[in-house]
Scaffold this active site. Structure first.
Site, PDB file in Angstrom:
ATOM      1  N   ARG A   1     -32.495  17.583  14.192  1.00 20.32           N
ATOM      2  CA  ARG A   1     -31.507  18.478  14.847  1.00 20.32           C
ATOM      3  C   ARG A   1     -30.852  17.844  16.067  1.00 20.32           C
ATOM      4  NH1 ARG A   1     -35.443  22.608  13.678  1.00 20.32           N
ATOM      5  NH2 ARG A   1     -34.850  23.525  11.692  1.00 20.32           N
TER       6      ARG A   1
ATOM      7  N   LYS B   1     -16.497  12.761  17.494  1.00 23.49           N
ATOM      8  CA  LYS B   1     -16.340  13.135  16.078  1.00 23.49           C
ATOM      9  C   LYS B   1     -17.207  12.199  15.259  1.00 23.49           C
ATOM     10  CE  LYS B   1     -11.771  15.170  15.722  1.00 23.49           C
ATOM     11  NZ  LYS B   1     -10.416  15.014  15.161  1.00 23.49           N
TER      12      LYS B   1
ATOM     13  N   GLU C   1      -3.580   2.785  16.275  1.00 28.70           N
ATOM     14  CA  GLU C   1      -4.092   3.928  17.060  1.00 28.70           C
ATOM     15  C   GLU C   1      -3.653   3.815  18.524  1.00 28.70           C
ATOM     16  OE1 GLU C   1      -5.505   6.548  15.697  1.00 28.70           O
ATOM     17  OE2 GLU C   1      -6.694   5.930  13.963  1.00 28.70           O
TER      18      GLU C   1
ATOM     19  N   LYS D   1      -7.457   9.484  25.659  1.00 29.31           N
ATOM     20  CA  LYS D   1      -8.343  10.218  24.746  1.00 29.31           C
ATOM     21  C   LYS D   1      -9.349  11.050  25.528  1.00 29.31           C
ATOM     22  CE  LYS D   1     -10.829  10.539  20.599  1.00 29.31           C
ATOM     23  NZ  LYS D   1     -11.127  10.062  19.277  1.00 29.31           N
TER      24      LYS D   1
ATOM     25  N   GLU E   1     -11.385  20.563  19.178  1.00 32.07           N
ATOM     26  CA  GLU E   1     -10.104  20.571  18.464  1.00 32.07           C
ATOM     27  C   GLU E   1      -9.606  21.970  18.116  1.00 32.07           C
ATOM     28  OE1 GLU E   1      -9.330  17.080  15.993  1.00 32.07           O
ATOM     29  OE2 GLU E   1      -8.425  18.428  14.546  1.00 32.07           O
TER      30      GLU E   1
ATOM     31  N   ARG F   1      -6.254  18.661  21.094  1.00 31.70           N
ATOM     32  CA  ARG F   1      -6.883  17.496  20.432  1.00 31.70           C
ATOM     33  C   ARG F   1      -6.265  17.220  19.068  1.00 31.70           C
ATOM     34  NH1 ARG F   1     -13.221  15.549  20.212  1.00 31.70           N
ATOM     35  NH2 ARG F   1     -12.775  13.688  18.999  1.00 31.70           N
TER      36      ARG F   1
ATOM     37  N   ASN G   1      -4.170  13.594  15.934  1.00 30.25           N
ATOM     38  CA  ASN G   1      -4.096  13.379  14.486  1.00 30.25           C
ATOM     39  C   ASN G   1      -2.690  13.050  14.010  1.00 30.25           C
ATOM     40  OD1 ASN G   1      -6.853  13.846  13.824  1.00 30.25           O
ATOM     41  ND2 ASN G   1      -6.504  15.991  14.302  1.00 30.25           N
TER      42      ASN G   1
ATOM     43  N   HIS H   1      -2.165  11.334  10.710  1.00 32.62           N
ATOM     44  CA  HIS H   1      -3.434  11.344   9.974  1.00 32.62           C
ATOM     45  C   HIS H   1      -3.389  12.196   8.706  1.00 32.62           C
ATOM     46  CE1 HIS H   1      -4.850   9.289  13.476  1.00 32.62           C
ATOM     47  NE2 HIS H   1      -6.097   9.256  13.058  1.00 32.62           N
TER      48      HIS H   1
ATOM     49  N   HIS I   1      -4.509  10.164   5.867  1.00 34.44           N
ATOM     50  CA  HIS I   1      -5.731  10.439   5.105  1.00 34.44           C
ATOM     51  C   HIS I   1      -5.410  10.586   3.618  1.00 34.44           C
ATOM     52  CE1 HIS I   1      -8.282  12.044   8.721  1.00 34.44           C
ATOM     53  NE2 HIS I   1      -8.246  10.740   8.650  1.00 34.44           N
TER      54      HIS I   1
ATOM     55  N   HIS J   1      -7.871   2.263   7.708  1.00 31.80           N
ATOM     56  CA  HIS J   1      -7.538   3.538   8.346  1.00 31.80           C
ATOM     57  C   HIS J   1      -6.289   3.404   9.234  1.00 31.80           C
ATOM     58  CE1 HIS J   1      -8.156   7.473  10.137  1.00 31.80           C
ATOM     59  NE2 HIS J   1      -8.047   6.914  11.329  1.00 31.80           N
TER      60      HIS J   1
HETATM   61  P1  NAD Z   1     -14.756  -0.575  10.007  1.00 30.65           P
HETATM   62  O1  NAD Z   1     -15.816   0.066  10.755  1.00 30.65           O
HETATM   63  O2  NAD Z   1     -14.852  -0.604   8.519  1.00 30.65           O
HETATM   64  O3  NAD Z   1     -14.624  -2.083  10.525  1.00 30.65           O
HETATM   65  C1  NAD Z   1     -13.686  -2.927   9.923  1.00 30.65           C
HETATM   66  C2  NAD Z   1     -14.306  -4.267   9.461  1.00 30.65           C
HETATM   67  O4  NAD Z   1     -14.478  -5.100  10.603  1.00 30.65           O
HETATM   68  C3  NAD Z   1     -15.670  -4.123   8.828  1.00 30.65           C
HETATM   69  O5  NAD Z   1     -15.778  -5.037   7.775  1.00 30.65           O
HETATM   70  C4  NAD Z   1     -16.608  -4.509   9.961  1.00 30.65           C
HETATM   71  O6  NAD Z   1     -17.839  -4.975   9.509  1.00 30.65           O
HETATM   72  C5  NAD Z   1     -15.813  -5.598  10.640  1.00 30.65           C
HETATM   73  N1  NAD Z   1     -16.092  -5.810  12.044  1.00 30.65           N
HETATM   74  C6  NAD Z   1     -16.368  -4.887  12.979  1.00 30.65           C
HETATM   75  N2  NAD Z   1     -16.423  -5.456  14.187  1.00 30.65           N
HETATM   76  C7  NAD Z   1     -16.196  -6.769  14.019  1.00 30.65           C
HETATM   77  C8  NAD Z   1     -16.109  -7.876  14.915  1.00 30.65           C
HETATM   78  N3  NAD Z   1     -16.195  -7.727  16.239  1.00 30.65           N
HETATM   79  N4  NAD Z   1     -15.878  -9.098  14.399  1.00 30.65           N
HETATM   80  C9  NAD Z   1     -15.725  -9.256  13.046  1.00 30.65           C
HETATM   81  N5  NAD Z   1     -15.759  -8.254  12.157  1.00 30.65           N
HETATM   82  C10 NAD Z   1     -16.003  -7.020  12.645  1.00 30.65           C
HETATM   83  O7  NAD Z   1     -13.311   0.041  10.334  1.00 30.65           O
HETATM   84  P2  NAD Z   1     -12.675   0.651  11.664  1.00 30.65           P
HETATM   85  O8  NAD Z   1     -11.226   0.447  11.505  1.00 30.65           O
HETATM   86  O9  NAD Z   1     -13.355   0.189  12.882  1.00 30.65           O
HETATM   87  O10 NAD Z   1     -13.004   2.212  11.544  1.00 30.65           O
HETATM   88  C11 NAD Z   1     -12.437   3.016  10.548  1.00 30.65           C
HETATM   89  C12 NAD Z   1     -13.250   4.276  10.426  1.00 30.65           C
HETATM   90  O11 NAD Z   1     -13.203   4.985  11.652  1.00 30.65           O
HETATM   91  C13 NAD Z   1     -12.755   5.238   9.351  1.00 30.65           C
HETATM   92  O12 NAD Z   1     -13.840   5.680   8.605  1.00 30.65           O
HETATM   93  C14 NAD Z   1     -12.144   6.377  10.140  1.00 30.65           C
HETATM   94  O13 NAD Z   1     -12.209   7.603   9.450  1.00 30.65           O
HETATM   95  C15 NAD Z   1     -12.992   6.363  11.368  1.00 30.65           C
HETATM   96  N6  NAD Z   1     -12.349   6.965  12.548  1.00 30.65           N
HETATM   97  C16 NAD Z   1     -13.044   7.898  13.235  1.00 30.65           C
HETATM   98  C17 NAD Z   1     -12.507   8.468  14.354  1.00 30.65           C
HETATM   99  C18 NAD Z   1     -13.315   9.432  15.174  1.00 30.65           C
HETATM  100  O14 NAD Z   1     -12.764  10.052  16.080  1.00 30.65           O
HETATM  101  N7  NAD Z   1     -14.585   9.556  14.931  1.00 30.65           N
HETATM  102  C19 NAD Z   1     -11.237   8.081  14.791  1.00 30.65           C
HETATM  103  C20 NAD Z   1     -10.544   7.117  14.067  1.00 30.65           C
HETATM  104  C21 NAD Z   1     -11.123   6.560  12.946  1.00 30.65           C
HETATM  105  N1  GLY Z   2      -9.334  10.553  16.140  1.00 32.46           N
HETATM  106  C1  GLY Z   2      -8.946  11.863  16.480  1.00 32.46           C
HETATM  107  C2  GLY Z   2      -9.902  12.581  17.372  1.00 32.46           C
HETATM  108  O1  GLY Z   2     -10.867  12.036  17.823  1.00 32.46           O
HETATM  109  O2  GLY Z   2      -9.698  13.715  17.641  1.00 32.46           O
END
Ligand code: NAD
Ligand code: GLY
Length: 362
Positions: A121, A143, A185, A227, A237, A241, A245, A248, A252, A265
């Site tokens: 939890r 998130k 972003e 942010k 949100e 907030r 998006n 997005h 998405h 992404h």
């Molecule tokens: P990712 O986590 O897949 O990383 C991209 C690639 O880079 C992967 O292969 C990873 O292993 C590699 N990598 C990471 N750091 C590295 C480094 N320093 N050197 C070399 N390689 C490295 O992709 P991302 O773009 O970081 O994240 C995308 C995800 O984030 C999606 O799932 C999206 O939905 C999510 N997201 C979440 C939020 C939120 O608010 N929680 C906001 C935006 C995106």
């Molecule tokens: N990436 C959008 C949010 O965190 O609200």
């Protein structure tokens, strides 16, 4: 080192931003009174590059460290992978007085954060984001979650980290496509909130493309500050907030339709922001010149700006599962000029989508 605080009362936490910060993770954890026994969740790609440094710094600071590696890729951001994390935590006798560190990009951060939110939890967690996208967006704001075959991030929780630890130097090893994906972003913050920042990004496009540490540190700090302010005002949100998006809803849909992992992404968000901007221009919420500036900046970095070729009904079907749907009505974020945005219920969205898809190039 620079610090930004996300002010959320008793859930407030600091974001540290600086160069070669990985070695300081021990003192950061001490500052936030983090548990002694920790699991570092990472993947083989990031693990090979940075896990040793992080583990060494943790051990030196007296912590008991377990490393959990999960496969690399958006296609593994699933309930099955999450279960495999719970399995290891249970096997290794993690209790409520233990913590999780997410070492990786947004995929690791979202999944490790959701594991932390739900295991027993809720146990404390820290984000050590290693992609630009994770540093400016996903690691801040709480998130967390996983994808469902029918839509992105449909299963998740709002769960704030205790600390976000951003080392600008880790971006040196990031593949170009990932780096550029993160810039989408960063540009988003300028479009929704800060026209001066957008103009600064236009002026510094060359040095940003070269990954100048100075320019990048400023871009990461400004993005995190925007942010943090938004999240402080609307953690769950219910209001502003949602503007984060921008791009997005369309993005998405593009990610889901193309198949997880095919389009990054940030690339999907770039396509989505252009779709939103073109609809904004149709609705006279922004000028054709604003659209051109957005397209030019994204295009300069090599981000995609043309919608993927799926049918209107395919787009709409996936978009109907968007989390901004309220009482069955789809709403999308549209930019008002550059520097401001609002949530809109667009009448005749199908007509606008059809026009965009018929004439994909702006
Ligand atoms: P990712 O986590 O897949 O990383 C991209 C690639 O880079 C992967 O292969 C990873 O292993 C590699 N990598 C990471 N750091 C590295 C480094 N320093 N050197 C070399 N390689 C490295 O992709 P991302 O773009 O970081 O994240 C995308 C995800 O984030 C999606 O799932 C999206 O939905 C999510 N997201 C979440 C939020 C939120 O608010 N929680 C906001 C935006 C995106
Ligand atoms: N990436 C959008 C949010 O965190 O609200």
């Amino acid at each position: 080192m620079n610090t930004i605080v996300v002010g959320l009362g008793e859930r407030s936490y600091p974001i540290w931003i600086g160069e070669r910060l990985l070695a300081n993770i021990g003192s950061a954890l001490e500052d936030v009174d983090f548990p002694n026994k920790v699991a570092v969740i990472t993947n083989p790609t990031v693990g090979d590059l940075y896990c040793e440094q992080v583990v060494e710094a943790l051990v030196v600071s007296g912590r008991k460290v377990n490393v959990i590696q999960i496969p690399d890729g958006e296609e593994y951001k699933t309930i099955e992978t999450l279960e495999s994390i719970y399995d290891v935590l249970i096997e290794r006798h993690f209790d409520r007085y233990c913590g999780i560190l997410a070492l990786g990009g947004g995929v690791i951060g979202d999944m490790a954060g959701f594991a932390a939110a739900t295991f027993l939890r809720g146990i404390p967690f820290v984000q050590i984001p290693t992609t630009l996208l994770a540093q400016v967006d996903s690691s801040v704001g709480g998130k967390t979650g996983v994808n469902h075959p029918q839509g992105k991030n449909l299963i998740g929780a709002f769960y704030q980290p205790k600390h976000v630890h951003i080392d600008a130097m880790v971006l040196e090893t990031l593949p170009k496509r990932e780096y550029v994906s993160g810039l989408a972003e960063v540009i988003k913050y300028g479009i929704i909130h800060d026209s001066e920042f957008f103009a600064w990004l236009e002026d510094h496009r060359e040095v940003l493309a070269d990954r100048s540490t100075e320019a990048l540190t400023y871009a990461v700090m400004r993005s995190c500050q925007i942010k943090a302010n938004v999240v402080e005002n609307d953690e769950k949100e219910q209001g502003v907030r949602v503007l984060l998006n921008l791009g997005h809803t369309f993005g998405h849909a593009v990610e889901t339709l193309a198949g997880y992992g095919v389009i990054k992404h940030g690339e999907a968000v770039a396509i989505g922001m252009v779709m939103a901007a073109r609809i904004s221009a149709e609705l006279k919420l922004c000028s054709a010149e604003d659209v051109a500036r957005i397209v030019d900046l994204l295009d300069f970095f090599g981000l995609p700006v043309v919608p993927l070729d799926f049918t209107v009904s395919e787009y709409l079907t996936v978009m109907q599962r968007d989390k901004k749907v309220k009482d069955g009505v789809l709403r999308v974020v549209l930019n008002h000029g550059i520097g401001s945005a609002e949530l809109h219920q667009v009448k005749d969205l199908d007509k606008y989508l059809a026009e965009l898809l018929e004439q994909p190039i702006h």
